[in-house]
Design a protein around this motif. Sequence first.
Motif, PDB file in Angstrom:
ATOM      1  N   PHE A  19      -7.070  51.028  53.096  1.00  6.45           N
ATOM      2  CA  PHE A  19      -5.867  51.466  53.814  1.00  6.45           C
ATOM      3  C   PHE A  19      -5.780  52.996  53.843  1.00  6.45           C
ATOM      4  N   LEU A  20      -6.015  53.620  52.691  1.00  8.01           N
ATOM      5  CA  LEU A  20      -5.908  55.077  52.600  1.00  8.01           C
ATOM      6  C   LEU A  20      -6.968  55.770  53.466  1.00  8.01           C
ATOM      7  N   GLU A  21      -8.184  55.272  53.402  1.00  4.86           N
ATOM      8  CA  GLU A  21      -9.277  55.906  54.146  1.00  4.86           C
ATOM      9  C   GLU A  21      -9.142  55.717  55.651  1.00  4.86           C
ATOM     10  N   GLN A  22      -8.626  54.559  56.078  1.00  4.91           N
ATOM     11  CA  GLN A  22      -8.569  54.239  57.502  1.00  4.91           C
ATOM     12  C   GLN A  22      -7.172  54.428  58.116  1.00  4.91           C
ATOM     13  N   HIS A  23      -6.199  54.855  57.305  1.00  2.42           N
ATOM     14  CA  HIS A  23      -4.840  55.165  57.775  1.00  2.42           C
ATOM     15  C   HIS A  23      -4.139  53.979  58.447  1.00  2.42           C
ATOM     16  N   TYR A  24      -4.203  52.840  57.797  1.00  3.24           N
ATOM     17  CA  TYR A  24      -3.492  51.662  58.278  1.00  3.24           C
ATOM     18  C   TYR A  24      -3.093  50.802  57.089  1.00  3.24           C
ATOM     19  N   ILE A  25      -2.252  49.815  57.363  1.00  3.92           N
ATOM     20  CA  ILE A  25      -2.000  48.724  56.422  1.00  3.92           C
ATOM     21  C   ILE A  25      -2.156  47.431  57.206  1.00  3.92           C
ATOM     22  N   SER A  26      -2.393  46.344  56.500  1.00  2.54           N
ATOM     23  CA  SER A  26      -2.545  45.046  57.135  1.00  2.54           C
ATOM     24  C   SER A  26      -1.812  44.004  56.307  1.00  2.54           C
ATOM     25  N   CYS A  27      -1.250  43.038  56.988  1.00 11.78           N
ATOM     26  CA  CYS A  27      -0.567  41.957  56.271  1.00 11.78           C
ATOM     27  C   CYS A  27      -1.476  40.755  56.088  1.00 11.78           C
ATOM     28  N   GLY A  28      -2.751  40.891  56.441  1.00 10.01           N
ATOM     29  CA  GLY A  28      -3.671  39.776  56.328  1.00 10.01           C
ATOM     30  C   GLY A  28      -3.551  38.850  57.530  1.00 10.01           C
ATOM     31  N   ARG A  29      -3.935  37.618  57.346  1.00  7.38           N
ATOM     32  CA  ARG A  29      -3.834  36.621  58.427  1.00  7.38           C
ATOM     33  C   ARG A  29      -2.587  35.799  58.181  1.00  7.38           C
ATOM     34  N   PRO A  30      -1.673  35.785  59.141  1.00  3.38           N
ATOM     35  CA  PRO A  30      -0.430  35.045  58.929  1.00  3.38           C
ATOM     36  C   PRO A  30      -0.669  33.543  58.861  1.00  3.38           C
ATOM     37  N   GLY A  31      -0.043  32.929  57.888  1.00  2.00           N
ATOM     38  CA  GLY A  31      -0.064  31.483  57.738  1.00  2.00           C
ATOM     39  C   GLY A  31       1.350  31.030  57.458  1.00  2.00           C
ATOM     40  N   SER A  32       1.534  29.767  57.176  1.00  2.00           N
ATOM     41  CA  SER A  32       2.894  29.257  56.967  1.00  2.00           C
ATOM     42  C   SER A  32       3.562  29.894  55.752  1.00  2.00           C
ATOM     43  N   LYS A  33       2.784  30.186  54.682  1.00  3.92           N
ATOM     44  CA  LYS A  33       3.359  30.820  53.495  1.00  3.92           C
ATOM     45  C   LYS A  33       3.805  32.244  53.786  1.00  3.92           C
ATOM     46  N   GLU A  34       3.073  32.911  54.642  1.00  2.00           N
ATOM     47  CA  GLU A  34       3.305  34.328  54.892  1.00  2.00           C
ATOM     48  C   GLU A  34       4.129  34.602  56.147  1.00  2.00           C
ATOM     49  N   ALA A  35       4.746  33.587  56.738  1.00  2.00           N
ATOM     50  CA  ALA A  35       5.456  33.762  58.011  1.00  2.00           C
ATOM     51  C   ALA A  35       6.544  34.830  57.913  1.00  2.00           C
ATOM     52  N   GLU A  36       7.320  34.821  56.835  1.00  2.00           N
ATOM     53  CA  GLU A  36       8.387  35.816  56.677  1.00  2.00           C
ATOM     54  C   GLU A  36       7.809  37.220  56.529  1.00  2.00           C
ATOM     55  N   ASP A  37       6.710  37.355  55.769  1.00  2.00           N
ATOM     56  CA  ASP A  37       6.053  38.653  55.633  1.00  2.00           C
ATOM     57  C   ASP A  37       5.549  39.153  56.986  1.00  2.00           C
ATOM     58  N   PHE A  38       4.985  38.232  57.786  1.00  2.00           N
ATOM     59  CA  PHE A  38       4.449  38.627  59.084  1.00  2.00           C
ATOM     60  C   PHE A  38       5.555  39.109  60.022  1.00  2.00           C
ATOM     61  N   VAL A  39       6.692  38.442  60.010  1.00  5.43           N
ATOM     62  CA  VAL A  39       7.828  38.873  60.845  1.00  5.43           C
ATOM     63  C   VAL A  39       8.276  40.267  60.420  1.00  5.43           C
ATOM     64  N   LEU A  40       8.416  40.501  59.104  1.00  5.30           N
ATOM     65  CA  LEU A  40       8.767  41.839  58.621  1.00  5.30           C
ATOM     66  C   LEU A  40       7.742  42.858  59.109  1.00  5.30           C
ATOM     67  N   PHE A  41       6.471  42.528  58.963  1.00  7.99           N
ATOM     68  CA  PHE A  41       5.382  43.443  59.281  1.00  7.99           C
ATOM     69  C   PHE A  41       5.311  43.754  60.777  1.00  7.99           C
ATOM     70  N   ALA A  42       5.311  42.730  61.602  1.00  5.12           N
ATOM     71  CA  ALA A  42       5.071  42.920  63.030  1.00  5.12           C
ATOM     72  C   ALA A  42       6.321  43.269  63.823  1.00  5.12           C
ATOM     73  N   SER A  43       7.487  42.783  63.388  1.00  6.92           N
ATOM     74  CA  SER A  43       8.690  42.937  64.211  1.00  6.92           C
ATOM     75  C   SER A  43       9.770  43.835  63.619  1.00  6.92           C
ATOM     76  N   VAL A  44       9.952  43.786  62.308  1.00  2.30           N
ATOM     77  CA  VAL A  44      11.054  44.525  61.690  1.00  2.30           C
ATOM     78  C   VAL A  44      10.643  45.969  61.391  1.00  2.30           C
ATOM     79  N   MET A  45       9.469  46.152  60.811  1.00  2.10           N
ATOM     80  CA  MET A  45       8.984  47.513  60.550  1.00  2.10           C
ATOM     81  C   MET A  45       8.887  48.259  61.873  1.00  2.10           C
ATOM     82  N   GLN A  46       9.241  49.536  61.846  1.00  2.00           N
ATOM     83  CA  GLN A  46       9.186  50.354  63.057  1.00  2.00           C
ATOM     84  C   GLN A  46       8.529  51.692  62.750  1.00  2.00           C
ATOM     85  N   ASP A  47       8.015  52.307  63.790  1.00  2.00           N
ATOM     86  CA  ASP A  47       7.464  53.645  63.683  1.00  2.00           C
ATOM     87  C   ASP A  47       8.521  54.568  63.082  1.00  2.00           C
TER      88      ASP A  47
END
Length: 177
Positions: A19-47
């Motif tokens: 993440f530090l070297e490539q200047h990004y973060i990733s939430c991994g691959r969304p699955g049923s367990k991670e659905a809430e994390d994915f919504v936070l990551f893709a929709s709630v977080m903002q520039d």
Amino acid sequence: MRFFRMKAESEGNNGLQQFLEQHYISCGRPGSKEAEDFVLFASVMQDGDYIVVTDGDRIVLGDLGDYFYNADCDNDEDKSGHRRGVTWLRSLDKDELHPELISFLEQEGKIGMLDREVSKEQVERFLRPSPPGEGLIDEAAISEAIRILKTAMRSEDAERRERAAIAILQAAQWFRK
């Protein structure tokens, strides 16, 4: 702005070093367990929101960028196709963080969002330890002290007005830090 936290792996495509070297973060691959994390990551977080990422050993503060999808990395090996750009601002030392931030970082889950919006000044306050005695005086006592000082500023005694004004200005300066 909002303030997020993320727990990263130590190594690999979802590791903090990558993440530090490539200047990004990733939430991994969304699955049923991670659905809430994915919504936070893709929709709630903002520039422009802030994020603190930790791998258990290191803690890093970043300014979030836009969400983007990298199809080449959305596979069982990489698991990092869903991404957000990050401008990394600085590394943090856990011993120098405010107790509220430490508590936030220790919460369960891979991704979390602070329960309120924060200003840049509040973020700066998170990044330093509590001053001695913080939290020992409740809001009611602080409000009462300010009310007394405001009354003293209307006193006929010039010295009393001056001392009250100085006390209020000192308090205002401390709260801005």
